[in-house]
Enzyme design. Structure first.
Site, PDB file in Angstrom:
ATOM      1  N   ARG A 120     -65.554   7.617  31.322  1.00 14.32           N
ATOM      2  CA  ARG A 120     -65.172   8.618  32.347  1.00 14.32           C
ATOM      3  C   ARG A 120     -64.624   7.998  33.627  1.00 14.32           C
ATOM      4  NH1 ARG A 120     -70.166  10.917  30.648  1.00 14.32           N
ATOM      5  NH2 ARG A 120     -69.778  12.379  28.970  1.00 14.32           N
ATOM      6  N   LYS A 142     -50.282   9.030  38.515  1.00 15.43           N
ATOM      7  CA  LYS A 142     -49.961   9.744  37.271  1.00 15.43           C
ATOM      8  C   LYS A 142     -50.094   8.767  36.119  1.00 15.43           C
ATOM      9  CE  LYS A 142     -46.886  13.468  38.665  1.00 15.43           C
ATOM     10  NZ  LYS A 142     -45.512  14.013  38.543  1.00 15.43           N
ATOM     11  N   GLU A 184     -34.610   5.477  40.092  1.00 16.84           N
ATOM     12  CA  GLU A 184     -35.727   6.075  40.844  1.00 16.84           C
ATOM     13  C   GLU A 184     -35.608   5.729  42.338  1.00 16.84           C
ATOM     14  OE1 GLU A 184     -37.487   8.249  39.366  1.00 16.84           O
ATOM     15  OE2 GLU A 184     -38.269   7.616  37.415  1.00 16.84           O
ATOM     16  N   LYS A 226     -42.763   7.544  48.617  1.00 14.85           N
ATOM     17  CA  LYS A 226     -43.670   8.081  47.590  1.00 14.85           C
ATOM     18  C   LYS A 226     -45.075   8.271  48.150  1.00 14.85           C
ATOM     19  CE  LYS A 226     -45.067   8.403  42.970  1.00 14.85           C
ATOM     20  NZ  LYS A 226     -44.846   8.127  41.569  1.00 14.85           N
ATOM     21  N   GLU A 236     -49.485  17.631  42.683  1.00 19.16           N
ATOM     22  CA  GLU A 236     -48.206  18.300  42.406  1.00 19.16           C
ATOM     23  C   GLU A 236     -48.312  19.821  42.361  1.00 19.16           C
ATOM     24  OE1 GLU A 236     -45.560  16.142  39.719  1.00 19.16           O
ATOM     25  OE2 GLU A 236     -44.761  18.065  39.079  1.00 19.16           O
ATOM     26  N   ARG A 240     -44.605  17.380  45.674  1.00 20.06           N
ATOM     27  CA  ARG A 240     -44.518  16.260  44.723  1.00 20.06           C
ATOM     28  C   ARG A 240     -43.556  16.548  43.571  1.00 20.06           C
ATOM     29  NH1 ARG A 240     -49.190  12.132  42.443  1.00 20.06           N
ATOM     30  NH2 ARG A 240     -47.721  10.893  41.245  1.00 20.06           N
ATOM     31  N   ASN A 244     -39.458  14.760  40.766  1.00 16.61           N
ATOM     32  CA  ASN A 244     -38.977  14.903  39.390  1.00 16.61           C
ATOM     33  C   ASN A 244     -37.506  15.272  39.312  1.00 16.61           C
ATOM     34  OD1 ASN A 244     -41.411  14.343  38.025  1.00 16.61           O
ATOM     35  ND2 ASN A 244     -42.179  16.353  38.626  1.00 16.61           N
ATOM     36  N   HIS A 247     -35.581  14.763  36.119  1.00 17.40           N
ATOM     37  CA  HIS A 247     -36.537  14.397  35.070  1.00 17.40           C
ATOM     38  C   HIS A 247     -36.645  15.438  33.961  1.00 17.40           C
ATOM     39  CE1 HIS A 247     -37.525  11.214  37.839  1.00 17.40           C
ATOM     40  NE2 HIS A 247     -38.516  10.763  37.105  1.00 17.40           N
ATOM     41  N   HIS A 251     -36.238  13.765  30.640  1.00 16.17           N
ATOM     42  CA  HIS A 251     -37.278  13.713  29.603  1.00 16.17           C
ATOM     43  C   HIS A 251     -36.751  14.297  28.288  1.00 16.17           C
ATOM     44  CE1 HIS A 251     -40.847  13.430  32.675  1.00 16.17           C
ATOM     45  NE2 HIS A 251     -40.252  12.280  32.469  1.00 16.17           N
ATOM     46  N   HIS A 264     -35.985   5.153  30.507  1.00 20.24           N
ATOM     47  CA  HIS A 264     -36.375   6.258  31.387  1.00 20.24           C
ATOM     48  C   HIS A 264     -35.406   6.393  32.572  1.00 20.24           C
ATOM     49  CE1 HIS A 264     -38.954   9.055  33.542  1.00 20.24           C
ATOM     50  NE2 HIS A 264     -38.917   8.253  34.598  1.00 20.24           N
TER      51      HIS A 264
HETATM   52  P1  NAD Z   1     -41.265  -0.552  30.630  1.00 20.94           P
HETATM   53  O1  NAD Z   1     -42.651  -0.519  31.047  1.00 20.94           O
HETATM   54  O2  NAD Z   1     -40.943  -0.263  29.209  1.00 20.94           O
HETATM   55  O3  NAD Z   1     -40.642  -1.956  31.042  1.00 20.94           O
HETATM   56  C1  NAD Z   1     -39.300  -2.225  30.746  1.00 20.94           C
HETATM   57  C2  NAD Z   1     -39.139  -3.509  29.929  1.00 20.94           C
HETATM   58  O4  NAD Z   1     -39.244  -4.627  30.802  1.00 20.94           O
HETATM   59  C3  NAD Z   1     -40.194  -3.717  28.864  1.00 20.94           C
HETATM   60  O5  NAD Z   1     -39.609  -4.331  27.757  1.00 20.94           O
HETATM   61  C4  NAD Z   1     -41.166  -4.666  29.545  1.00 20.94           C
HETATM   62  O6  NAD Z   1     -41.938  -5.419  28.655  1.00 20.94           O
HETATM   63  C5  NAD Z   1     -40.226  -5.549  30.314  1.00 20.94           C
HETATM   64  N1  NAD Z   1     -40.754  -6.218  31.476  1.00 20.94           N
HETATM   65  C6  NAD Z   1     -41.671  -5.773  32.351  1.00 20.94           C
HETATM   66  N2  NAD Z   1     -41.766  -6.612  33.399  1.00 20.94           N
HETATM   67  C7  NAD Z   1     -40.909  -7.609  33.166  1.00 20.94           C
HETATM   68  C8  NAD Z   1     -40.539  -8.770  33.886  1.00 20.94           C
HETATM   69  N3  NAD Z   1     -41.020  -9.014  35.100  1.00 20.94           N
HETATM   70  N4  NAD Z   1     -39.641  -9.616  33.326  1.00 20.94           N
HETATM   71  C9  NAD Z   1     -39.089  -9.330  32.126  1.00 20.94           C
HETATM   72  N5  NAD Z   1     -39.379  -8.233  31.416  1.00 20.94           N
HETATM   73  C10 NAD Z   1     -40.270  -7.382  31.933  1.00 20.94           C
HETATM   74  O7  NAD Z   1     -40.372   0.476  31.486  1.00 20.94           O
HETATM   75  P2  NAD Z   1     -40.378   0.867  33.029  1.00 20.94           P
HETATM   76  O8  NAD Z   1     -38.981   1.228  33.332  1.00 20.94           O
HETATM   77  O9  NAD Z   1     -41.073  -0.106  33.848  1.00 20.94           O
HETATM   78  O10 NAD Z   1     -41.268   2.201  33.048  1.00 20.94           O
HETATM   79  C11 NAD Z   1     -40.872   3.359  32.345  1.00 20.94           C
HETATM   80  C12 NAD Z   1     -42.091   4.182  32.076  1.00 20.94           C
HETATM   81  O11 NAD Z   1     -42.680   4.576  33.316  1.00 20.94           O
HETATM   82  C13 NAD Z   1     -41.811   5.456  31.319  1.00 20.94           C
HETATM   83  O12 NAD Z   1     -42.754   5.612  30.284  1.00 20.94           O
HETATM   84  C14 NAD Z   1     -41.975   6.555  32.348  1.00 20.94           C
HETATM   85  O13 NAD Z   1     -42.398   7.770  31.793  1.00 20.94           O
HETATM   86  C15 NAD Z   1     -42.998   5.963  33.256  1.00 20.94           C
HETATM   87  N6  NAD Z   1     -42.974   6.487  34.637  1.00 20.94           N
HETATM   88  C16 NAD Z   1     -44.146   6.888  35.167  1.00 20.94           C
HETATM   89  C17 NAD Z   1     -44.183   7.338  36.473  1.00 20.94           C
HETATM   90  C18 NAD Z   1     -45.496   7.710  37.087  1.00 20.94           C
HETATM   91  O14 NAD Z   1     -45.496   8.272  38.191  1.00 20.94           O
HETATM   92  N7  NAD Z   1     -46.609   7.398  36.469  1.00 20.94           N
HETATM   93  C19 NAD Z   1     -43.009   7.368  37.236  1.00 20.94           C
HETATM   94  C20 NAD Z   1     -41.826   6.944  36.664  1.00 20.94           C
HETATM   95  C21 NAD Z   1     -41.817   6.498  35.341  1.00 20.94           C
HETATM   96  N1  GLY Z   2     -42.766  10.030  39.251  1.00 22.26           N
HETATM   97  C1  GLY Z   2     -43.093  11.339  39.691  1.00 22.26           C
HETATM   98  C2  GLY Z   2     -44.390  11.424  40.383  1.00 22.26           C
HETATM   99  O1  GLY Z   2     -45.092  10.450  40.540  1.00 22.26           O
HETATM  100  O2  GLY Z   2     -44.760  12.489  40.788  1.00 22.26           O
END
Ligand code: NAD
Ligand code: GLY
Length: 360
Positions: A120, A142, A184, A226, A236, A240, A244, A247, A251, A264
């Site tokens: 939890r 998130k 972003e 942010k 949200e 917030r 998006n 998005h 998505h 993404h």
């Molecule tokens: P990712 O986590 O897939 O990373 C992109 C690629 O880069 C991967 O292959 C990873 O292994 C590689 N990588 C990471 N760090 C590296 C480094 N320093 N050097 C070389 N390679 C490296 O993708 P991302 O773009 O970081 O994140 C996308 C994800 O984030 C999506 O799933 C999306 O839904 C999510 N997201 C979440 C939020 C949130 O608020 N929680 C906001 C935006 C996006």
């Molecule tokens: N990436 C959108 C949020 O964090 O609300």
């Protein structure tokens, strides 16, 4: 190094932004009260940065249990999440054992969800290593995994105790991933920070060349935006949702094309252009403003056209969006550059026309 704060009363936390932060045990120590931590990472990031982090922890007298997952959006699933739980239980981790997510947004989102669920809730630290994770996903709490029917559909709000954004890790990021992160970054300029948008118009080439000062500025300014939004609306219920922008369409592109086919950030870029086109059609943006937005995305090397998918397929996927209320789509639209709103004013046929206008 610069430090920002996400102000959420007893759940407030710092975001440290700077170079070589992976060796800064002094920044980690206040959040690590136990002799053991779990580091969730993946097969790409582990060979690059795990040992450096482990060495830093070792100097603090802390041993790190690595959980190295397969790399990719298509692994952001129940099965992979379960591998984290298997490792946590197998190593007799306790509720107080901290979990560090070392990687991009996929690792951060999954690691955070695991931390929210295990016994939890266990302490959680984000060490984002992609631009996208440093400017967006590591901040705000998130966490989620994907479902075959929709992106990030299963998850929880769960804030980290610390975000350590080490700009030096961006040196190994593939160009395509750097560009995806810029989508972003541009978002903040578009929805609430016109001064930043103008700065991005002038400095995009420096960012693409990975100038460390420019990157640090962009990460800091993005996180400052942010942090303000999250502090005002953690769950949200209002502002917030503006984060998006693009998005709902994005998505749909990610899910419809198969997770990982469009990154993404790429899907968000194309989705933002659809939202921009729709805003223009609704009289909220001028033709010149649309061109300015398009040119900035083009300058960042991001897609400005969406993939060809049946319009009904787009709509069907978009109906899973978390902003849908009483079955009605609500979209983030732009009212000029630097101001956004959530609106249900567009009819489905207007949305379809905008999608078609932006498809390849
Ligand atoms: P990712 O986590 O897939 O990373 C992109 C690629 O880069 C991967 O292959 C990873 O292994 C590689 N990588 C990471 N760090 C590296 C480094 N320093 N050097 C070389 N390679 C490296 O993708 P991302 O773009 O970081 O994140 C996308 C994800 O984030 C999506 O799933 C999306 O839904 C999510 N997201 C979440 C939020 C949130 O608020 N929680 C906001 C935006 C996006
Ligand atoms: N990436 C959108 C949020 O964090 O609300």
């Amino acid at each position: 190094m610069q430090t920002l704060k996400v102000s959420l009363a007893e759940r407030s936390y710092p975001i440290h932004i700077g170079t070589d932060l992976l060796s800064r045990g002094d920044l980690l120590q206040p959040h690590l009260k136990h002799k053991k931590v779990v580091v969730v990472t993946n097969t790409t990031v582990a060979p690059l940065y795990l040992e450096r982090l482990q060495n830093t922890l070792k100097l603090l007298g802390i041993s790190a249990l690595p959980v190295v997952l397969a790399d990719g959006e298509r692994y952001k699933t129940w099965e992979t999440l379960n591998q984290i739980f298997d490792a946590l239980l197998g190593a007799h981790c306790e509720r107080s054992t901290p979990l560090i997510a070392l990687g991009g947004g996929v690792i951060g989102d999954m690691g955070g969800f695991a931390a929210a669920c295990y016994q939890r809730g266990m302490p959680f630290i984000q060490i984002p290593t992609t631009l996208l994770a440093q400017v967006d996903s590591s901040v705000g709490g998130k966490t989620a995994i994907n479902h075959p029917l929709g992106k990030n559909m299963i998850g929880a709000f769960y804030q980290p105790q610390l975000v350590l954004a080490d700009i030096s890790t961006l040196g190994s990021l593939p160009d395509r991933e750097l560009r995806a992160g810029l989508a972003e970054v541009i978002k903040y300029g578009l929805i609430r920070d016109i001064e930043f948008f103008v700065w991005l118009e002038a400095n995009m080439q420096l960012l693409l060349a990975r100038d460390s000062q420019a990157l640090a500025y962009a990460v800091h300014r993005s996180c400052a935006n942010k942090a303000e939004v999250v502090a005002a609306d953690e769950r949200e219920t209002g502002e917030r949702a503006l984060l998006n922008l693009g998005h709902t369409f994005g998505h749909a592109i990610e899910t419809g094309m198969g997770y990982g086919t469009w990154l993404h950030g790429e899907a968000v870029a194309a989705g933002t252009l659809i939202a921009t086109e729709l805003s223009r059609r609704l009289g909220l943006l001028t033709v010149d403003e649309v061109s300015r937005v398009k040119n900035l995305f083009l300058g960042a090397g991001l897609p400005v056209r969406a993939p060809e998918m049946d319009a009904e397929r787009y709509l069907d996927l978009m109906r899973h969006d978390k902003k849908v209320q009483d079955g009605k789509l609500r979209l983030v639209l732009l009212k000029g550059i630097g101001e956004a709103l959530v609106s249900d004013a567009a009819t489905e046929s207007e949305i379809v026309v905008a999608i078609k206008a932006c498809c390849t």
